[in-house]
Design a protein around this motif. Structure first.
Motif, PDB file in Angstrom:
ATOM      1  N   ALA A 218     -58.125 -43.350 142.948  1.00 50.36           N
ATOM      2  CA  ALA A 218     -57.106 -42.552 142.258  1.00 50.36           C
ATOM      3  C   ALA A 218     -57.154 -41.072 142.622  1.00 50.36           C
ATOM      4  N   ALA A 219     -58.103 -40.675 143.453  1.00 51.72           N
ATOM      5  CA  ALA A 219     -58.224 -39.260 143.820  1.00 51.72           C
ATOM      6  C   ALA A 219     -57.171 -38.898 144.860  1.00 51.72           C
ATOM      7  N   PRO A 220     -56.528 -37.744 144.741  1.00 52.99           N
ATOM      8  CA  PRO A 220     -55.520 -37.332 145.722  1.00 52.99           C
ATOM      9  C   PRO A 220     -56.152 -36.971 147.064  1.00 52.99           C
ATOM     10  N   GLU A 221     -55.401 -37.182 148.117  1.00 51.91           N
ATOM     11  CA  GLU A 221     -55.817 -36.737 149.440  1.00 51.91           C
ATOM     12  C   GLU A 221     -55.453 -35.262 149.608  1.00 51.91           C
ATOM     13  N   THR A 222     -56.256 -34.534 150.376  1.00 49.90           N
ATOM     14  CA  THR A 222     -55.999 -33.107 150.574  1.00 49.90           C
ATOM     15  C   THR A 222     -55.787 -32.752 152.040  1.00 49.90           C
ATOM     16  N   VAL A 223     -55.797 -33.750 152.918  1.00 45.13           N
ATOM     17  CA  VAL A 223     -55.614 -33.516 154.348  1.00 45.13           C
ATOM     18  C   VAL A 223     -54.406 -34.309 154.829  1.00 45.13           C
ATOM     19  N   ASP A 224     -53.493 -33.648 155.510  1.00 45.80           N
ATOM     20  CA  ASP A 224     -52.368 -34.323 156.144  1.00 45.80           C
ATOM     21  C   ASP A 224     -52.761 -34.718 157.563  1.00 45.80           C
ATOM     22  N   ARG A 225     -52.477 -35.955 157.909  1.00 47.10           N
ATOM     23  CA  ARG A 225     -52.831 -36.415 159.246  1.00 47.10           C
ATOM     24  C   ARG A 225     -51.952 -35.751 160.307  1.00 47.10           C
ATOM     25  N   PRO A 226     -52.510 -35.493 161.480  1.00 48.43           N
ATOM     26  CA  PRO A 226     -51.710 -34.878 162.548  1.00 48.43           C
ATOM     27  C   PRO A 226     -50.520 -35.756 162.925  1.00 48.43           C
ATOM     28  N   ALA A 227     -49.451 -35.121 163.390  1.00 45.42           N
ATOM     29  CA  ALA A 227     -48.247 -35.865 163.752  1.00 45.42           C
ATOM     30  C   ALA A 227     -48.473 -36.732 164.982  1.00 45.42           C
ATOM     31  N   SER A 228     -49.352 -36.310 165.869  1.00 44.87           N
ATOM     32  CA  SER A 228     -49.627 -37.077 167.089  1.00 44.87           C
ATOM     33  C   SER A 228     -51.102 -37.492 167.108  1.00 44.87           C
ATOM     34  N   PRO A 229     -51.417 -38.600 167.767  1.00 49.55           N
ATOM     35  CA  PRO A 229     -52.812 -39.077 167.811  1.00 49.55           C
ATOM     36  C   PRO A 229     -53.758 -38.018 168.392  1.00 49.55           C
ATOM     37  N   VAL A 230     -54.935 -37.973 167.844  1.00 53.13           N
ATOM     38  CA  VAL A 230     -55.948 -37.019 168.303  1.00 53.13           C
ATOM     39  C   VAL A 230     -57.062 -37.778 169.011  1.00 53.13           C
ATOM     40  N   PRO A 231     -57.389 -37.433 170.246  1.00 54.02           N
ATOM     41  CA  PRO A 231     -58.466 -38.136 170.960  1.00 54.02           C
ATOM     42  C   PRO A 231     -59.792 -38.019 170.189  1.00 54.02           C
ATOM     43  N   TYR A 232     -60.523 -39.140 170.175  1.00 53.75           N
ATOM     44  CA  TYR A 232     -61.812 -39.134 169.479  1.00 53.75           C
ATOM     45  C   TYR A 232     -62.898 -38.537 170.366  1.00 53.75           C
ATOM     46  N   ARG A 233     -63.778 -37.790 169.735  1.00 54.75           N
ATOM     47  CA  ARG A 233     -65.011 -37.383 170.387  1.00 54.75           C
ATOM     48  C   ARG A 233     -66.054 -37.160 169.313  1.00 54.75           C
ATOM     49  N   PRO A 234     -67.318 -37.374 169.634  1.00 58.30           N
ATOM     50  CA  PRO A 234     -68.368 -37.199 168.624  1.00 58.30           C
ATOM     51  C   PRO A 234     -68.467 -35.749 168.150  1.00 58.30           C
ATOM     52  N   GLN A 235     -69.174 -35.588 167.048  1.00 57.53           N
ATOM     53  CA  GLN A 235     -69.421 -34.260 166.511  1.00 57.53           C
ATOM     54  C   GLN A 235     -70.229 -33.429 167.507  1.00 57.53           C
ATOM     55  N   ARG A 236     -69.840 -32.190 167.687  1.00 51.94           N
ATOM     56  CA  ARG A 236     -70.581 -31.311 168.584  1.00 51.94           C
ATOM     57  C   ARG A 236     -71.434 -30.334 167.788  1.00 51.94           C
ATOM     58  N   LEU A 237     -72.651 -30.162 168.245  1.00 48.75           N
ATOM     59  CA  LEU A 237     -73.514 -29.137 167.650  1.00 48.75           C
ATOM     60  C   LEU A 237     -73.203 -27.814 168.343  1.00 48.75           C
ATOM     61  N   GLN A 238     -72.020 -27.320 168.069  1.00 45.47           N
ATOM     62  CA  GLN A 238     -71.554 -26.107 168.726  1.00 45.47           C
ATOM     63  C   GLN A 238     -71.077 -25.134 167.658  1.00 45.47           C
ATOM     64  N   ALA A 239     -71.542 -23.922 167.751  1.00 44.31           N
ATOM     65  CA  ALA A 239     -71.159 -22.915 166.766  1.00 44.31           C
ATOM     66  C   ALA A 239     -69.712 -22.492 166.976  1.00 44.31           C
ATOM     67  N   PRO A 240     -69.033 -22.071 165.905  1.00 42.49           N
ATOM     68  CA  PRO A 240     -67.695 -21.498 166.072  1.00 42.49           C
ATOM     69  C   PRO A 240     -67.744 -20.284 167.003  1.00 42.49           C
ATOM     70  N   ASP A 241     -66.680 -20.060 167.704  1.00 46.16           N
ATOM     71  CA  ASP A 241     -66.631 -18.967 168.678  1.00 46.16           C
ATOM     72  C   ASP A 241     -67.028 -17.632 168.044  1.00 46.16           C
ATOM     73  N   GLY A 242     -67.990 -16.969 168.686  1.00 48.92           N
ATOM     74  CA  GLY A 242     -68.412 -15.656 168.226  1.00 48.92           C
ATOM     75  C   GLY A 242     -69.304 -15.660 167.003  1.00 48.92           C
ATOM     76  N   LYS A 243     -69.709 -16.842 166.532  1.00 49.89           N
ATOM     77  CA  LYS A 243     -70.483 -16.923 165.295  1.00 49.89           C
ATOM     78  C   LYS A 243     -71.728 -17.774 165.463  1.00 49.89           C
ATOM     79  N   ALA A 244     -72.270 -17.789 166.664  1.00 52.99           N
ATOM     80  CA  ALA A 244     -73.431 -18.633 166.957  1.00 52.99           C
ATOM     81  C   ALA A 244     -74.644 -18.250 166.117  1.00 52.99           C
ATOM     82  N   GLY A 245     -74.908 -16.946 165.997  1.00 54.54           N
ATOM     83  CA  GLY A 245     -76.085 -16.516 165.239  1.00 54.54           C
ATOM     84  C   GLY A 245     -76.031 -16.960 163.797  1.00 54.54           C
TER      85      GLY A 245
END
Length: 425
Positions: A218-245
């Motif tokens: 019964a919980a509402p969804e809060t994410v709208d799915r993209p209009a076009s398919p998104v290629p799958y790839r595993p989670q990356r252990l990569q920091a956001p740009d400019g925020k590695a530290g």
């Protein structure tokens, strides 16, 4: 790290667009907010139930060990299977809620925990324990980042204010670690006072998990799915740009925090039994409960402090508690061992919450699930890798030197990572 960009606006922006274009009737807005408010608590219940189930076996390992005669190292292997499941799930799917929605992944997580509970009931030799713990870890890995992000989004939509996300973060952290504490206590109490200690705790959680699954529907969804398919790839252990530290400081601090919790969800009951000759099942469960409960309570009690102050206080409590625990182990004072664990647990709560909060604030909502999944991936490595090292060390070294080495390692890591995190707060 997921690089998917959602087509939906952020919660606040979505509300503004709706208000500008098609003003919703007051009654409808009120109903929508109540629905999101219900969803917030439904997801919190599911989060609590899954995390509690994750620690139910902690006080039961001693029973399995006595029944089957396996060494302490086997206990760490069983526990490691859980960690492998968590890390593997976070790596493969922890970020997918940014694309496929929060609610479907939460439902899959709860379903996996139900499968694990059935495995515990029907296949409870060592190989069955390993498989059941692996499945448990897979469910937890799917849930942690997803539920944390979902709670924040539901809270914002329920209240209509972006600032309420901070309060949702407190709830998420308290439920996460509070659930871990509750499971150990329930498992130990049922094992001590109810017949069939290797069955009844799992039956109780089958019921709890079924209820959680139903309310999340019964919980509402809060994410709208993209209009076009998104290629799958595993989670990356990569920091956001400019925020590695900032990202790696948060991840390392979370690693150190959960390394303390790993000790008390795996081999601490064995330490109690072999070093202090405390074999009471409730005592084993209560010890783990005390450590995790302190983690949850500290987040609530000190929530109004600045993040930098919370980090510094967390370091003091964590290191101080570990010192007390180590001294108690040397002089064989069980009260000091437990008390030191509780104090360290309070520090864990503050350091862990600050780490997750810092990581989540590095990006916008459309990428938050991926960044949180990466941070939890690092954190749960701390829950698993050091504990497996402890189990291996116990094959060739006495208990006390292994425990003291573990304490020194975690304390140093917490100070170094926490100091860097505080400097960036």
């Amino acid at each position: 790290m997921s690089t998917v960009t959602r087509t939906a606006a952020t919660p606040a922006a979505a509300h503004e667009v709706t208000a500008d274009r098609v003003p919703a009737p007051r009654g409808r807005r009120s109903h929508t907010r109540r629905r999101h408010g219900f969803g917030f608590w439904a997801v919190a219940l599911a989060f609590l139930s899954v995390m509690a189930f994750a620690t139910v076996p902690a006080p039961l390992y001693v029973i399995y060990q006595a029944r089957d005669g396996f060494p302490t190292f086997t206990t760490t292997v069983v526990f490691a299977a859980y960690g492998v499941g968590v890390v593997g799930s976070l790596y493969l799917a922890g970020h997918l809620s940014d694309v496929h929605g929060r609610r479907p992944l939460i439902l899959v997580s709860v379903a996996l925990e139900l499968v694990a509970a059935v495995l515990f009931l029907l296949w409870n030799d060592v190989s069955g324990l390993i498989v059941a713990r692996l499945v448990t870890g897979l469910g937890v890995g799917l849930l942690t980042a997803t539920a944390t992000a979902h709670l924040g989004e539901l809270r914002v939509r329920a209240t209509g204010t972006a600032s309420s996300a901070a309060g949702a973060g407190v709830v998420a952290g308290a439920v996460n670690l509070g659930g871990l504490s509750l499971g150990a206590l329930v498992g130990g109490a049922l094992a001590e006072f109810v017949g069939q200690p290797l069955m009844v705790p799992y039956v109780v959680f089958v019921v709890a998990l079924v209820v959680a699954f139903v309310v999340v529907l019964a919980a509402p969804e809060t994410v709208d799915r993209p209009a076009s398919p998104v290629p799958y790839r595993p989670q990356r252990l990569q920091a956001p740009d400019g925020k590695a530290g900032a990202f790696w400081a948060a991840g390392t601090a979370a690693f150190a925090a959960l390394a303390v919790q790993g000790l008390f969800t795996s081999v601490a009951p064995t330490f109690l039994a072999t070093t202090f000759h405390v074999t009471d099942r409730l005592a084993a469960g209560a010890t783990t409960f005390g450590v995790f409960a302190a983690s949850a309570v500290s987040q609530i009690v000190f929530a109004r402090l600045s993040q930098r102050t919370q980090i510094r206080l967390g370091m003091v409590l964590l290191v101080g508690g570990l010192v007390v625990l180590a001294v108690a182990a040397i002089v064989l004072q069980v009260a000091g061992f437990i008390g030191g664990g509780v104090v360290a647990g309070a520090g864990v709560g503050l350091l862990f919450r600050a780490s997750i909060g810092s990581a989540g604030a590095l990006v916008g909502p459309e990428r938050r699930g991926g960044v949180l999944a990466a941070t939890f991936l690092i954190a749960y490595a701390g829950l698993t890798v050091p504990v497996v090292a402890v189990g291996a060390a116990l094959l060739v070294l006495p208990t006390l030197p292994v425990l003291l080495g573990y304490v020194v390692f975690v304390a140093v890591l917490a100070v170094v990572a926490g100091s860097r995190l505080a400097a960036r707060a």
